[in-house]
Motif scaffolding. Structure first.
Motif, mmCIF file in Angstrom:
data_model
loop_
_atom_site.group_PDB
_atom_site.id
_atom_site.type_symbol
_atom_site.label_atom_id
_atom_site.label_comp_id
_atom_site.label_asym_id
_atom_site.label_seq_id
_atom_site.Cartn_x
_atom_site.Cartn_y
_atom_site.Cartn_z
ATOM 1 N N ILE A 23 0.842 -1.200 0.000
ATOM 2 C CA ILE A 23 0.000 0.000 0.000
ATOM 3 C C ILE A 23 0.873 1.244 0.000
ATOM 4 N N SER A 24 1.979 1.219 0.777
ATOM 5 C CA SER A 24 2.881 2.377 0.791
ATOM 6 C C SER A 24 3.544 2.580 -0.559
ATOM 7 N N VAL A 25 3.839 1.505 -1.253
ATOM 8 C CA VAL A 25 4.441 1.618 -2.593
ATOM 9 C C VAL A 25 3.434 2.218 -3.575
ATOM 10 N N VAL A 26 2.182 1.804 -3.488
ATOM 11 C CA VAL A 26 1.145 2.354 -4.371
ATOM 12 C C VAL A 26 0.944 3.845 -4.095
ATOM 13 N N VAL A 27 0.890 4.221 -2.818
ATOM 14 C CA VAL A 27 0.717 5.638 -2.472
ATOM 15 C C VAL A 27 1.952 6.434 -2.896
ATOM 16 N N PHE A 28 3.138 5.822 -2.790
ATOM 17 C CA PHE A 28 4.371 6.477 -3.251
ATOM 18 C C PHE A 28 4.329 6.719 -4.761
ATOM 19 N N ALA A 29 3.891 5.713 -5.520
ATOM 20 C CA ALA A 29 3.785 5.889 -6.973
ATOM 21 C C ALA A 29 2.768 6.974 -7.316
ATOM 22 N N PHE A 82 13.788 4.429 1.180
ATOM 23 C CA PHE A 82 13.149 3.316 1.877
ATOM 24 C C PHE A 82 12.802 2.148 0.963
ATOM 25 N N VAL A 83 12.328 2.435 -0.239
ATOM 26 C CA VAL A 83 11.783 1.388 -1.110
ATOM 27 C C VAL A 83 12.702 1.073 -2.291
ATOM 28 N N CYS A 84 13.131 2.099 -3.003
ATOM 29 C CA CYS A 84 13.844 1.866 -4.262
ATOM 30 C C CYS A 84 15.285 1.405 -4.061
ATOM 31 N N VAL A 85 15.973 1.947 -3.068
ATOM 32 C CA VAL A 85 17.377 1.560 -2.864
ATOM 33 C C VAL A 85 17.502 0.079 -2.508
ATOM 34 N N PRO A 86 16.695 -0.467 -1.561
ATOM 35 C CA PRO A 86 16.820 -1.911 -1.319
ATOM 36 C C PRO A 86 16.414 -2.771 -2.517
ATOM 37 N N ALA A 87 15.469 -2.297 -3.310
ATOM 38 C CA ALA A 87 14.991 -3.100 -4.435
ATOM 39 C C ALA A 87 15.867 -2.968 -5.671
ATOM 40 N N TRP A 88 16.385 -1.780 -5.939
ATOM 41 C CA TRP A 88 17.076 -1.532 -7.196
ATOM 42 C C TRP A 88 18.578 -1.375 -7.072
ATOM 43 N N GLY A 89 19.090 -1.145 -5.873
ATOM 44 C CA GLY A 89 20.532 -1.129 -5.699
ATOM 45 C C GLY A 89 21.176 0.246 -5.752
ATOM 46 N N GLN A 90 22.431 0.247 -6.162
ATOM 47 C CA GLN A 90 23.305 1.411 -6.047
ATOM 48 C C GLN A 90 22.849 2.613 -6.871
#
Length: 119
Positions: A23-29, A82-90
């Motif tokens: 839900i936080s990812v959807v609200v972020f988008a 919070f979301v993109c760095v752990p998922a997508w990296g450097q």
């Protein structure tokens, strides 16, 4: 700004549910979409009506609108961390760092200009 803080709060709730994360990812988008949309609308307004930019800068209260841009961008930067760095990296970390410096420069420019515009 409101949708940005909602996504941050949903992500950082102490009740760790997978559904809260998504839900936080959807609200972020949705926050990124609204930020981009209103930035483009503002850019179109100031491009089409050239005198509006200087009139807005010289107005004592309407110029305070400029502070909403760095504040809205700050919520996007937090969620990138919070979301993109752990998922997508450097590269997402470099994006967040670059956006943070841009946000800091805009905030500093607002901080230096707006008190003078108010008087």
């Amino acid at each position: 700004m409101g949708t940005g803080i909602v996504s941050i709060l949903l992500h950082n709730l102490p009740y760790n549910g997978t559904w809260l994360y998504w839900i936080s990812v959807v609200v972020f988008a949705f926050n990124v979409f609204l930020f981009a949309l209103f930035s483009l609308i503002s850019l179109a307004r100031y491009t089409l009506f050239r005198g509006i930019w200087t009139a807005m800068l010289n107005h004592p209260t309407q110029s305070l609108f400029l502070g909403t841009f760095p504040m809205g961008l700050a919520t996007i930067i937090n969620m990138i961390c919070f979301v993109c760095v752990p998922a997508w990296g450097q590269w997402a970390a470099i994006l967040a760092w670059t956006l943070w410096w841009i946000d800091a420069a805009i905030s500093l420019a607002n901080n230096m200009y707006l008190p003078f515009a108010m008087y």
